[in-house]
Design a protein around this motif. Sequence first.
Motif, PDB file in Angstrom:
ATOM      1  N   LEU A 146       4.212   2.064  -8.661  1.00 18.84           N
ATOM      2  CA  LEU A 146       4.558   2.781  -7.453  1.00 18.84           C
ATOM      3  C   LEU A 146       3.701   3.825  -6.781  1.00 18.84           C
ATOM      4  O   LEU A 146       3.345   3.926  -5.856  1.00 18.84           O
ATOM      5  CB  LEU A 146       5.926   3.497  -7.665  1.00 18.84           C
ATOM      6  CG  LEU A 146       7.324   2.721  -7.879  1.00 18.84           C
ATOM      7  CD1 LEU A 146       8.360   3.839  -8.069  1.00 18.84           C
ATOM      8  CD2 LEU A 146       7.737   1.646  -6.904  1.00 18.84           C
ATOM      9  N   LYS A 147       3.221   4.613  -7.897  1.00 22.96           N
ATOM     10  CA  LYS A 147       2.147   5.567  -7.734  1.00 22.96           C
ATOM     11  C   LYS A 147       0.840   4.937  -7.127  1.00 22.96           C
ATOM     12  O   LYS A 147       0.299   5.525  -6.011  1.00 22.96           O
ATOM     13  CB  LYS A 147       1.785   6.377  -8.786  1.00 22.96           C
ATOM     14  CG  LYS A 147       0.755   7.048  -8.702  1.00 22.96           C
ATOM     15  CD  LYS A 147       0.381   8.343 -10.038  1.00 22.96           C
ATOM     16  CE  LYS A 147      -0.573   9.008  -9.874  1.00 22.96           C
ATOM     17  NZ  LYS A 147      -1.820   8.436  -9.855  1.00 22.96           N
ATOM     18  N   ASP A 148       0.588   3.809  -7.767  1.00 20.69           N
ATOM     19  CA  ASP A 148      -0.869   3.281  -7.279  1.00 20.69           C
ATOM     20  C   ASP A 148      -0.655   2.518  -6.042  1.00 20.69           C
ATOM     21  O   ASP A 148      -1.560   2.640  -5.205  1.00 20.69           O
ATOM     22  CB  ASP A 148      -1.184   2.062  -8.322  1.00 20.69           C
ATOM     23  CG  ASP A 148      -1.654   2.743  -9.574  1.00 20.69           C
ATOM     24  OD1 ASP A 148      -1.877   3.882  -9.726  1.00 20.69           O
ATOM     25  OD2 ASP A 148      -2.017   2.066 -10.849  1.00 20.69           O
ATOM     26  N   VAL A 149       0.522   1.888  -5.790  1.00 19.71           N
ATOM     27  CA  VAL A 149       0.508   1.140  -4.526  1.00 19.71           C
ATOM     28  C   VAL A 149       0.700   1.962  -3.553  1.00 19.71           C
ATOM     29  O   VAL A 149       0.292   2.024  -2.155  1.00 19.71           O
ATOM     30  CB  VAL A 149       1.578   0.140  -4.492  1.00 19.71           C
ATOM     31  CG1 VAL A 149       1.685  -0.384  -3.114  1.00 19.71           C
ATOM     32  CG2 VAL A 149       1.191  -0.734  -5.551  1.00 19.71           C
ATOM     33  N   LYS A 150       1.397   3.400  -3.675  1.00 18.94           N
ATOM     34  CA  LYS A 150       1.695   4.554  -2.633  1.00 18.94           C
ATOM     35  C   LYS A 150       0.309   5.022  -2.449  1.00 18.94           C
ATOM     36  O   LYS A 150      -0.062   5.322  -1.113  1.00 18.94           O
ATOM     37  CB  LYS A 150       2.524   5.405  -3.059  1.00 18.94           C
ATOM     38  CG  LYS A 150       2.675   6.573  -2.439  1.00 18.94           C
ATOM     39  CD  LYS A 150       3.787   7.543  -2.674  1.00 18.94           C
ATOM     40  CE  LYS A 150       4.150   8.703  -2.135  1.00 18.94           C
ATOM     41  NZ  LYS A 150       2.902   9.642  -1.577  1.00 18.94           N
ATOM     42  N   GLU A 151      -0.545   5.075  -3.448  1.00 15.87           N
ATOM     43  CA  GLU A 151      -1.974   5.663  -2.868  1.00 15.87           C
ATOM     44  C   GLU A 151      -2.801   4.752  -2.128  1.00 15.87           C
ATOM     45  O   GLU A 151      -3.759   5.155  -1.147  1.00 15.87           O
ATOM     46  CB  GLU A 151      -2.600   6.172  -4.316  1.00 15.87           C
ATOM     47  CG  GLU A 151      -1.898   7.338  -4.768  1.00 15.87           C
ATOM     48  CD  GLU A 151      -2.610   7.711  -6.273  1.00 15.87           C
ATOM     49  OE1 GLU A 151      -3.403   6.908  -6.817  1.00 15.87           O
ATOM     50  OE2 GLU A 151      -2.193   8.598  -6.990  1.00 15.87           O
ATOM     51  N   LEU A 152      -2.728   3.569  -2.474  1.00 11.65           N
ATOM     52  CA  LEU A 152      -3.391   2.511  -1.886  1.00 11.65           C
ATOM     53  C   LEU A 152      -3.105   2.458  -0.582  1.00 11.65           C
ATOM     54  O   LEU A 152      -3.638   2.392   0.517  1.00 11.65           O
ATOM     55  CB  LEU A 152      -3.311   1.023  -2.472  1.00 11.65           C
ATOM     56  CG  LEU A 152      -3.762  -0.132  -1.615  1.00 11.65           C
ATOM     57  CD1 LEU A 152      -5.387  -0.077  -1.900  1.00 11.65           C
ATOM     58  CD2 LEU A 152      -3.346  -1.388  -2.394  1.00 11.65           C
ATOM     59  N   ALA A 153      -1.599   2.404  -0.068  1.00 14.10           N
ATOM     60  CA  ALA A 153      -1.282   2.371   1.110  1.00 14.10           C
ATOM     61  C   ALA A 153      -1.499   3.836   2.017  1.00 14.10           C
ATOM     62  O   ALA A 153      -2.069   3.542   3.196  1.00 14.10           O
ATOM     63  CB  ALA A 153       0.306   2.343   1.188  1.00 14.10           C
ATOM     64  N   GLU A 154      -1.413   4.582   1.365  1.00 15.46           N
ATOM     65  CA  GLU A 154      -1.919   5.760   2.155  1.00 15.46           C
ATOM     66  C   GLU A 154      -3.400   6.074   2.397  1.00 15.46           C
ATOM     67  O   GLU A 154      -3.851   6.214   3.622  1.00 15.46           O
ATOM     68  CB  GLU A 154      -1.393   6.960   1.398  1.00 15.46           C
ATOM     69  CG  GLU A 154      -0.082   7.359   1.328  1.00 15.46           C
ATOM     70  CD  GLU A 154       0.422   8.492   0.487  1.00 15.46           C
ATOM     71  OE1 GLU A 154       1.485   8.964   0.755  1.00 15.46           O
ATOM     72  OE2 GLU A 154      -0.372   8.743  -0.366  1.00 15.46           O
ATOM     73  N   SER A 155      -4.027   5.338   1.577  1.00 10.26           N
ATOM     74  CA  SER A 155      -5.667   5.228   1.756  1.00 10.26           C
ATOM     75  C   SER A 155      -5.984   4.365   2.911  1.00 10.26           C
ATOM     76  O   SER A 155      -7.248   4.408   3.516  1.00 10.26           O
ATOM     77  CB  SER A 155      -6.381   4.759   0.502  1.00 10.26           C
ATOM     78  OG  SER A 155      -6.027   3.433   0.177  1.00 10.26           O
ATOM     79  N   LEU A 156      -5.301   3.731   3.204  1.00 10.53           N
ATOM     80  CA  LEU A 156      -5.319   2.584   4.257  1.00 10.53           C
ATOM     81  C   LEU A 156      -4.555   2.933   5.541  1.00 10.53           C
ATOM     82  O   LEU A 156      -4.779   2.316   6.882  1.00 10.53           O
ATOM     83  CB  LEU A 156      -4.862   1.308   4.051  1.00 10.53           C
ATOM     84  CG  LEU A 156      -5.483   0.370   2.943  1.00 10.53           C
ATOM     85  CD1 LEU A 156      -4.464  -0.967   2.422  1.00 10.53           C
ATOM     86  CD2 LEU A 156      -6.869  -0.109   3.004  1.00 10.53           C
ATOM     87  N   GLY A 157      -3.978   4.065   5.477  1.00  8.76           N
ATOM     88  CA  GLY A 157      -3.519   4.745   6.839  1.00  8.76           C
ATOM     89  C   GLY A 157      -2.102   4.457   7.039  1.00  8.76           C
ATOM     90  O   GLY A 157      -1.541   4.805   8.149  1.00  8.76           O
ATOM     91  N   PHE A 158      -1.569   4.054   6.105  1.00  9.88           N
ATOM     92  CA  PHE A 158       0.016   3.768   6.156  1.00  9.88           C
ATOM     93  C   PHE A 158       0.621   5.111   6.076  1.00  9.88           C
ATOM     94  O   PHE A 158       0.135   6.060   5.061  1.00  9.88           O
ATOM     95  CB  PHE A 158       0.681   2.855   5.067  1.00  9.88           C
ATOM     96  CG  PHE A 158       0.477   1.318   5.404  1.00  9.88           C
ATOM     97  CD1 PHE A 158       1.153   0.362   5.974  1.00  9.88           C
ATOM     98  CD2 PHE A 158      -1.030   0.628   4.946  1.00  9.88           C
ATOM     99  CE1 PHE A 158       0.802  -0.731   6.203  1.00  9.88           C
ATOM    100  CE2 PHE A 158      -1.318  -0.457   5.311  1.00  9.88           C
ATOM    101  CZ  PHE A 158      -0.643  -1.313   5.966  1.00  9.88           C
ATOM    102  N   GLN A 159       1.895   5.421   6.585  1.00 10.75           N
ATOM    103  CA  GLN A 159       2.642   6.458   6.529  1.00 10.75           C
ATOM    104  C   GLN A 159       4.097   6.222   5.866  1.00 10.75           C
ATOM    105  O   GLN A 159       4.638   5.408   6.230  1.00 10.75           O
ATOM    106  CB  GLN A 159       2.782   7.266   7.658  1.00 10.75           C
ATOM    107  CG  GLN A 159       1.400   7.731   8.088  1.00 10.75           C
ATOM    108  CD  GLN A 159       1.516   8.623   9.622  1.00 10.75           C
ATOM    109  OE1 GLN A 159       2.261   8.482  10.462  1.00 10.75           O
ATOM    110  NE2 GLN A 159       0.535   9.553   9.716  1.00 10.75           N
TER     111      GLN A 159
END
Length: 275
Positions: free
Chosen positions: A244-257
């Motif tokens: 959860l932590k890793d994918v959340k960080e990945l998503a946010e790094s790509l501009g997802f909110q």
Amino acid sequence: MNTTSAVNIAGARPLQFPIPANVYAETVVSVKHYTDRLFSFRITRPQSLRFRSGEFVMIGLPNAEKPIFRAYSVASPSWDDELEFFSIKVPDGPLTSELQKIEVGDTVIMRQKATGTLVLDALTPAKRLFMISTGTGIAPFASLLRDPETYEKFDQVILTHTCRDKAELTYGQELVAALENDPLIGELTEGRVTLYNSTTREESPRMGRITALIGSGKFYSDLGIEKLNPETDRIMICGSMHMLKDVKELAESLGFQEGSLSHPASFVVERAFVG
């Protein structure tokens, strides 16, 4: 290991303790063991229960004066007449140590409110929906994949499921394989659902954590798809806390909110998941 129990409540075990007030008491109608770590079961559905596909409920067993309740995502869609759950077996777990022993006809208790963040209403419209899961975190996606609304809101659905061993992937494989023959949503799913499996321990055709596969680009090349883009894609995440932590960080790094029911956006995470 893949065993199924069918409905036969004649030999149901008597209750050890009274049913607490203000909870549902439902009957186990089937149990299926996939491995020594994973099993699924179905129970009767209370007539008054309303939930959105992707939500979770608190379930327990009537085996104590003050029974233990844990959050379990409902794996069946909101229209189903029964409730399905997919659970891990924890030998010394406060609930799962006993829950894994349930048989057809036994009683499972459930609190009366369903809730959760993995619902379609927490996401804004887009073309592709990515469901990222590990282990029993696939459960809410089993619900959403069988809900017609998913296909009304998204053109393409990509489900990822990562487990330690190949046998642990069976639940998801059976789920997706059955979609096209589903009388309600079979026609809607044709050519629109993709399952992407990987293992982290046992050797398999695809090895590695989903974040590593996405980060290396292998995920995109394997599927022949464009990279994740917040303009066209939405993401739902459920599974281990580390993932959860890793994918959340990945998503946010790509501009997802991150979205919610009050403020829908481009990704959601289920934090109440138990296994």
